[in-house]
Design a protein around this motif. Structure first.
Motif, PDB file in Angstrom:
ATOM      1  N   CYS A   1       2.304  80.682  60.282  1.00 10.78           N
ATOM      2  CA  CYS A   1       0.890  80.478  60.616  1.00 10.78           C
ATOM      3  C   CYS A   1       0.439  79.106  60.127  1.00 10.78           C
ATOM      4  O   CYS A   1       0.765  78.715  59.001  1.00 10.78           O
ATOM      5  CB  CYS A   1       0.025  81.569  59.972  1.00 10.78           C
ATOM      6  SG  CYS A   1       0.071  83.141  60.859  1.00 10.78           S
ATOM      7  N   TYR A   2      -0.286  78.414  60.977  1.00 10.74           N
ATOM      8  CA  TYR A   2      -0.794  77.089  60.642  1.00 10.74           C
ATOM      9  C   TYR A   2      -2.319  77.127  60.562  1.00 10.74           C
ATOM     10  O   TYR A   2      -2.968  77.714  61.434  1.00 10.74           O
ATOM     11  CB  TYR A   2      -0.392  76.071  61.710  1.00 10.74           C
ATOM     12  CG  TYR A   2       1.082  75.767  61.787  1.00 10.74           C
ATOM     13  CD1 TYR A   2       1.625  74.670  61.114  1.00 10.74           C
ATOM     14  CD2 TYR A   2       1.937  76.566  62.541  1.00 10.74           C
ATOM     15  CE1 TYR A   2       2.981  74.379  61.191  1.00 10.74           C
ATOM     16  CE2 TYR A   2       3.297  76.278  62.614  1.00 10.74           C
ATOM     17  CZ  TYR A   2       3.806  75.185  61.940  1.00 10.74           C
ATOM     18  OH  TYR A   2       5.158  74.905  62.016  1.00 10.74           O
ATOM     19  N   GLU A   3      -2.857  76.519  59.526  1.00 12.20           N
ATOM     20  CA  GLU A   3      -4.296  76.322  59.477  1.00 12.20           C
ATOM     21  C   GLU A   3      -4.657  75.298  60.554  1.00 12.20           C
ATOM     22  O   GLU A   3      -3.829  74.475  60.951  1.00 12.20           O
ATOM     23  CB  GLU A   3      -4.728  75.809  58.107  1.00 12.20           C
ATOM     24  CG  GLU A   3      -4.364  76.730  56.943  1.00 12.20           C
ATOM     25  CD  GLU A   3      -5.062  78.083  57.035  1.00 12.20           C
ATOM     26  OE1 GLU A   3      -6.233  78.097  57.472  1.00 12.20           O
ATOM     27  OE2 GLU A   3      -4.448  79.096  56.675  1.00 12.20           O
ATOM     28  N   GLU A   4      -5.894  75.352  61.028  1.00 13.05           N
ATOM     29  CA  GLU A   4      -6.311  74.428  62.081  1.00 13.05           C
ATOM     30  C   GLU A   4      -6.092  72.970  61.668  1.00 13.05           C
ATOM     31  O   GLU A   4      -5.667  72.141  62.477  1.00 13.05           O
ATOM     32  CB  GLU A   4      -7.784  74.654  62.428  1.00 13.05           C
ATOM     33  CG  GLU A   4      -8.258  73.812  63.605  1.00 13.05           C
ATOM     34  CD  GLU A   4      -9.695  74.114  63.991  1.00 13.05           C
ATOM     35  OE1 GLU A   4     -10.565  73.319  63.612  1.00 13.05           O
ATOM     36  OE2 GLU A   4      -9.915  75.142  64.659  1.00 13.05           O
TER      37      GLU A   4
ATOM     38  N   GLY B   1     -10.292  80.717  65.448  1.00 11.43           N
ATOM     39  CA  GLY B   1      -9.590  79.436  65.443  1.00 11.43           C
ATOM     40  C   GLY B   1      -9.110  78.988  64.080  1.00 11.43           C
ATOM     41  O   GLY B   1      -8.689  77.841  63.915  1.00 11.43           O
ATOM     42  N   ALA B   2      -9.136  79.897  63.093  1.00  7.94           N
ATOM     43  CA  ALA B   2      -8.753  79.518  61.728  1.00  7.94           C
ATOM     44  C   ALA B   2      -7.245  79.337  61.579  1.00  7.94           C
ATOM     45  O   ALA B   2      -6.797  78.511  60.786  1.00  7.94           O
ATOM     46  CB  ALA B   2      -9.246  80.568  60.738  1.00  7.94           C
ATOM     47  N   GLN B   3      -6.471  80.105  62.334  1.00  9.56           N
ATOM     48  CA  GLN B   3      -5.018  80.030  62.228  1.00  9.56           C
ATOM     49  C   GLN B   3      -4.363  79.999  63.604  1.00  9.56           C
ATOM     50  O   GLN B   3      -4.847  80.616  64.556  1.00  9.56           O
ATOM     51  CB  GLN B   3      -4.472  81.215  61.428  1.00  9.56           C
ATOM     52  CG  GLN B   3      -4.791  81.163  59.940  1.00  9.56           C
ATOM     53  CD  GLN B   3      -4.104  82.269  59.173  1.00  9.56           C
ATOM     54  OE1 GLN B   3      -4.046  83.417  59.611  1.00  9.56           O
ATOM     55  NE2 GLN B   3      -3.580  81.936  58.001  1.00  9.56           N
ATOM     56  N   TYR B   4      -3.245  79.294  63.670  1.00  2.00           N
ATOM     57  CA  TYR B   4      -2.471  79.137  64.901  1.00  2.00           C
ATOM     58  C   TYR B   4      -1.016  79.480  64.615  1.00  2.00           C
ATOM     59  O   TYR B   4      -0.546  79.365  63.483  1.00  2.00           O
ATOM     60  CB  TYR B   4      -2.548  77.699  65.413  1.00  2.00           C
ATOM     61  CG  TYR B   4      -3.915  77.266  65.896  1.00  2.00           C
ATOM     62  CD1 TYR B   4      -4.144  77.052  67.266  1.00  2.00           C
ATOM     63  CD2 TYR B   4      -4.965  77.040  65.017  1.00  2.00           C
ATOM     64  CE1 TYR B   4      -5.387  76.651  67.728  1.00  2.00           C
ATOM     65  CE2 TYR B   4      -6.208  76.626  65.469  1.00  2.00           C
ATOM     66  CZ  TYR B   4      -6.413  76.438  66.829  1.00  2.00           C
ATOM     67  OH  TYR B   4      -7.652  76.020  67.285  1.00  2.00           O
TER      68      TYR B   4
END
Length: 260
Positions: free
Chosen positions: A216-219, A252-255
């Motif tokens: 998981c990536y932060e924005e 949209g917090a995590q990608y």
């Protein structure tokens, strides 16, 4: 080569089992998420310990349920199945009798279900012929392999939101775009993102190599990766979602790299 890269090159047997064995690294790799287990190592799992192959089998059940479930979750673009047909396939797979399926679906009669079984069986026979023909084409020996570069199509990411002529991209076209738009340091050299769909997709595919599956990536992290290539991170981030490369939480917090 990870599972994502290998998925479309996998044999039918490998697709069914959900992983492939790579002799060069002596390891098993999951076709869905790229998880790897090395032969000769012992892996813990709860109170048990597993060989690499067994650990992979346990991983597939624990993380992905089954390859059948995974295939059902793939879009109609890839399976050719409607939602109703997927529902029926699931019940066929679970061994439900025609009478049970009539009750569950509200179908008019068992003959309706039998007709669906027949239709699926006909699709299966057609698919086997297509697979055999395509494998024969792959096995066909061509003396001048370089000349085929203009004809060889690159693989499409299996989470693409749609498949059309935009994705009919040859290896030669890809190489030309990468050479033209990226410098020796892998920096994207454009003031404005290309409007032509094929070029856009090739560039997005290339940048996506910077993202790691199952993370998981932060924005802000996504923005940082994009900005290594292109300043307008908002536009590129939107393209990643639009074309099915990345998925995200509603806020949209995590990608993360989209897998289905």
């Amino acid at each position: 080569m990870n599972g994502e890269d290998y998925f479309w090159k996998a044999t039918i047997s490998e697709l069914k089992q959900g992983y492939y064995f790579k002799k060069e690294t002596n390891s098993y790799t999951c076709l869905i998420c790229g998880k790897t287990y090395e032969e000769g190592m012992i892996y813990p799992g709860g109170e048990n310990f597993y060989t690499a192959k067994k650990a992979m089998e346990v991983h597939l059940v624990a993380q992905h349920r089954s390859m059948f479930d995974y295939f059902l979750e793939m879009g109609k673009t890839y399976t050719g199945l409607t939602d109703n047909q997927k529902e029926l396939m699931k019940m066929f797979y679970e061994g439900d009798a025609d009478k049970e399926i009539v009750k569950k679906t509200g179908a008019k009669s068992t003959s309706t279900i039998r007709n669906q079984r027949f239709s699926m069986n006909e699709k299966y026979k057609q698919a086997k012929i297509i697979v055999a023909m395509m494998e024969l084409l792959e096995e066909k020996k061509i003396e001048n392999k370089q000349s085929r570069k203009k004809e060889i199509l690159i693989d499409i990411h299996r989470t693409a939101t749609s498949i059309d002529e935009r994705y009919a991209i040859t290896q030669a076209e890809r190489d030309e775009v990468i050479k033209r738009y990226f410098d020796g340091d892998n920096n994207l050299m454009v003031k404005a993102f290309p409007a032509k769909e094929k070029k856009k997709i090739i560039i997005l595919q290339h940048i996506m190599k910077e993202f790691t599956p199952n993370r998981c990536y932060e924005e802000a992290e996504v923005n940082e990766i994009i900005m290594r290539f292109y300043s307008d991170f908002v536009t590129v981030r939107r393209y990643f979602i639009q074309y099915g490369f990345l998925d995200r939480k509603k806020d949209g917090a995590q990608y993360w790299v989209k897998q289905v």
